[in-house]
Every structure is written in C-alpha cells, then in structure tokens.
Motif scaffolding. Structure first.
Motif, PDB file in Angstrom:
ATOM      1  N   LEU A 146     -53.736 -24.532  65.804  1.00 44.49           N
ATOM      2  CA  LEU A 146     -54.628 -25.065  66.833  1.00 44.49           C
ATOM      3  C   LEU A 146     -56.079 -24.653  66.588  1.00 44.49           C
ATOM      4  O   LEU A 146     -57.009 -25.364  66.987  1.00 44.49           O
ATOM      5  CB  LEU A 146     -54.180 -24.601  68.221  1.00 44.49           C
TER       6      LEU A 146
ATOM      7  N   ASN B 141     -49.582 -32.319  68.895  1.00 44.44           N
ATOM      8  CA  ASN B 141     -49.779 -31.728  67.569  1.00 44.44           C
ATOM      9  C   ASN B 141     -48.396 -31.535  66.946  1.00 44.44           C
ATOM     10  O   ASN B 141     -47.659 -30.618  67.313  1.00 44.44           O
ATOM     11  CB  ASN B 141     -50.519 -30.386  67.698  1.00 44.44           C
TER      12      ASN B 141
ATOM     13  N   TYR C 118     -55.614 -26.091  74.789  1.00 43.40           N
ATOM     14  CA  TYR C 118     -54.382 -26.134  73.997  1.00 43.40           C
ATOM     15  C   TYR C 118     -53.904 -24.729  73.644  1.00 43.40           C
ATOM     16  O   TYR C 118     -52.698 -24.452  73.659  1.00 43.40           O
ATOM     17  CB  TYR C 118     -54.598 -26.961  72.718  1.00 43.40           C
ATOM     18  N   HIS C 119     -54.828 -23.834  73.300  1.00 46.01           N
ATOM     19  CA  HIS C 119     -54.446 -22.440  73.042  1.00 46.01           C
ATOM     20  C   HIS C 119     -53.801 -21.827  74.283  1.00 46.01           C
ATOM     21  O   HIS C 119     -52.778 -21.125  74.201  1.00 46.01           O
ATOM     22  CB  HIS C 119     -55.674 -21.597  72.673  1.00 46.01           C
TER      23      HIS C 119
END
Length: 324
Positions: free
Chosen positions: A189, A132, A69-70
């Motif tokens: 995150l 998110n 995700y990063h």
C-alpha cells in the motif's frame, strides 16, 4: 521493564481511532454482535498486530501521512486475528482468555462460532473494498493458513514423532502468517519496491515465530495469572511445542506419558517436571532469539531509521524480554 504498549507511542492516536472504528464496523447492525464487539475490542487487548501494521506503514511512509487504506488494513488485521481467537476458544472449550471470559462462555458456542464467521466475512468484505488485488491475495492467504494450522494441530495431538520443522510450520500458519503478510501488505500500500516488501515479510514472519515460541516457553515457566489460562494447558491438550520436542530427545520416558494422554493421576505434573529437568526450555529460548535477531536483520534491509522503525526493532527485543 518497558511495556509493549509504550513501544506503540508513534501510533498511539492511530490505535485509539482503530479501536473506535472496530466497535462501529462490527457492532452496528445487531445488539449481540455489538455486545461481542464491545467485549472483543474493549480496553483489554494489546493491539499488537494492528500496531505492527501501523508502525510498518509509517516506517515506509516517512515523508507522508497514512492513507485510509493503511488504516483499514490495520483494522482488517485485527478483525482476522480476533475471529481466529473466537474460533480457537470454541475448539479448545476455553472459558477465559487474558483472564477475561471468552465469547463462547458469555454467549454460548453457537453465537461464538457465528461471531467468528461474521468477523471473517466482514474482514473479507473490507479487504475486497481496498481494490488492491495483491493485498487481497496476501490477507486471504492468512485466513487459509489459520484453518491449515488448526487442522494440523488437531491431527498431531499427542504425536511424539512431530519434528521441530513441523512445529515451526504449524507456528507459521497459526501465528506468523498474519504478521508476515499484513506487514508486507502495508509495504504494498505504501508503494515500496517488491524487494522491500519481501524484507518486510521476512521481518513479520520471524517476529511472529519468535512471538509464538516465547508463548510456548511461557506455558511452562509463567503462572496461570500471567498467562490468563492454566499453565501447561497446551501440553495437557496434546499440543506438543518446542520445549517438549527438545525434552523428548533427553527423556525418552516422556513418550509413554504423552502417548497415555496423561490419563493417569499425576502424569501431567510428572511430564512437566521431566521437561524442566532437560535443556528443552533453554534450547527453545535460543530458537526464539534466533528468529528475533533474524527479524531485525530483515527490518534493517527494508526501512530507514525513524521512530516507527525503531519501535519495530524494539518490539523484537521486547518479545524476548517477556521470558525474564
């Protein structure tokens, strides 16, 4: 002088992977988009914005490796930034950027507009797939801010009544919003506290403002070769930046030249000469320094010492050293 890319040593491998992924994400479905992606995401760019996201991610994940995700957030950040540049070049009728032909000059305005639209749409799709909501809101706000900044700039051309506050707000929308919100999103995150996320936002906001302010100084002090576009081009197009606004306080005669939109022979050159006679550029340097220092203060509240946090700190200093 240290190059900006050498500051990115803690995330060198991450950035190489990012460049390969971007070409794949954008160019896989159509030959023209593939050619545009190769052009946009080739070796020319510094990758400043995704590097900041990756550094912030590593600075807040010191004991752990980055998640997918990063990495995707960094890719989305670069896609949003690039989309805005493609549209900017169409609006400004720019033929080169960083001494490289623009997408509109290579493929025409129609394809350039569609390529920019595609990049915004593609970034929104990948953003939604992060699942998110807080991050979606942060990056969606950036896309809105880009449009707001462009509209404000278009409506304030040759407006000698523009204030420094107006200038900073426009600079936030056009440049600092992406840095501020993407760095904050990296913290989200990483699962850091809301307070740390706010400090990361403060770092990105002030770093972005310093970066834009320095760019606006360089428009008067750097050569066309260094800028990758004609020197004084912002002033010529009626985009009044801090050096001009400060200079107007000392040289009222500038007002007539600006309101005449430099239509007379030699008027643009006369205006630039007047600006350089004032303290406008020095005062703008002080403004850039203020925001650079503020960025570091926010960073020190947000993260512990690590190679990545030191790189973020050095970046604030590097931005100022571009002036010398």
């Amino acid at each position: 002088m240290t190059s900006v890319t050498s500051l990115f040593a803690p995330v060198d491998d991450d950035l190489r992977l990012l460049t390969d992924n971007l070409k794949e994400l954008v160019g896989a479905r159509h030959p023209i988009l593939g050619a545009a992606a190769e052009h946009l995401f080739g070796a020319g760019g510094k990758r400043l914005r995704p590097a900041i996201v990756l550094l912030a991610s590593r600075a807040t994940m010191v004991e752990q490796d980055l998640t997918s995700y990063h990495r995707r957030l960094a890719e989305i950040t670069e896609m949003i930034h690039t989309a805005s540049l493609v549209h900017d070049d169409v609006v400004d009728e720019s033929e080169t950027r960083r001494n490289v032909e623009t997408v509109n000059s290579l493929f025409g305005n129609r394809i350039a507009v569609l390529a920019g639209d595609f990049l915004f749409a593609q970034s929104s799709w990948y953003l939604a797939n992060l699942d998110n909501l807080a991050v979606v809101k942060l990056l969606s706000e950036v896309i809105r801010d880009f449009a707001e900044g462009e509209i404000r700039q278009g409506l304030s051309q040759f407006d000698v009544d523009l204030s420094i506050t107006d200038y900073l707000e426009k600079s936030y929308y056009k440049t600092a919003s992406l840095m501020a919100n993407s760095v904050k999103a990296a913290g989200v995150l990483s699962g850091v506290s809301p307070e740390v996320c706010d400090h990361l936002y403060g770092y990105g906001r002030n770093l972005g403002l310093a970066f834009q302010i320095v760019d606006d100084i360089l428009d008067f002090t750097a050569t066309s070769e260094v800028l990758g576009k004609p020197a004084g081009s912002d002033l010529k197009s009626g985009n009044l930046t801090a050096p001009v606004l400060y200079a107007l306080e000392e040289k009222p005669e500038l007002k007539d030249l600006i309101e005449n939109e430099f239509t007379g022979e030699g008027e643009l050159e006369s205006a630039i000469a007047l600006i350089k006679e004032t303290k406008g550029i020095d005062r703008t340097r002080e403004l850039a320094s203020y925001h650079s220092q503020l960025a570091v203060e926010y960073l020190d509240k947000a993260v512990k010492d690590s190679p990545s946090s030191q790189a973020l700190r050095d970046l604030a200093d590097y931005i100022l050293r571009r002036l010398y």
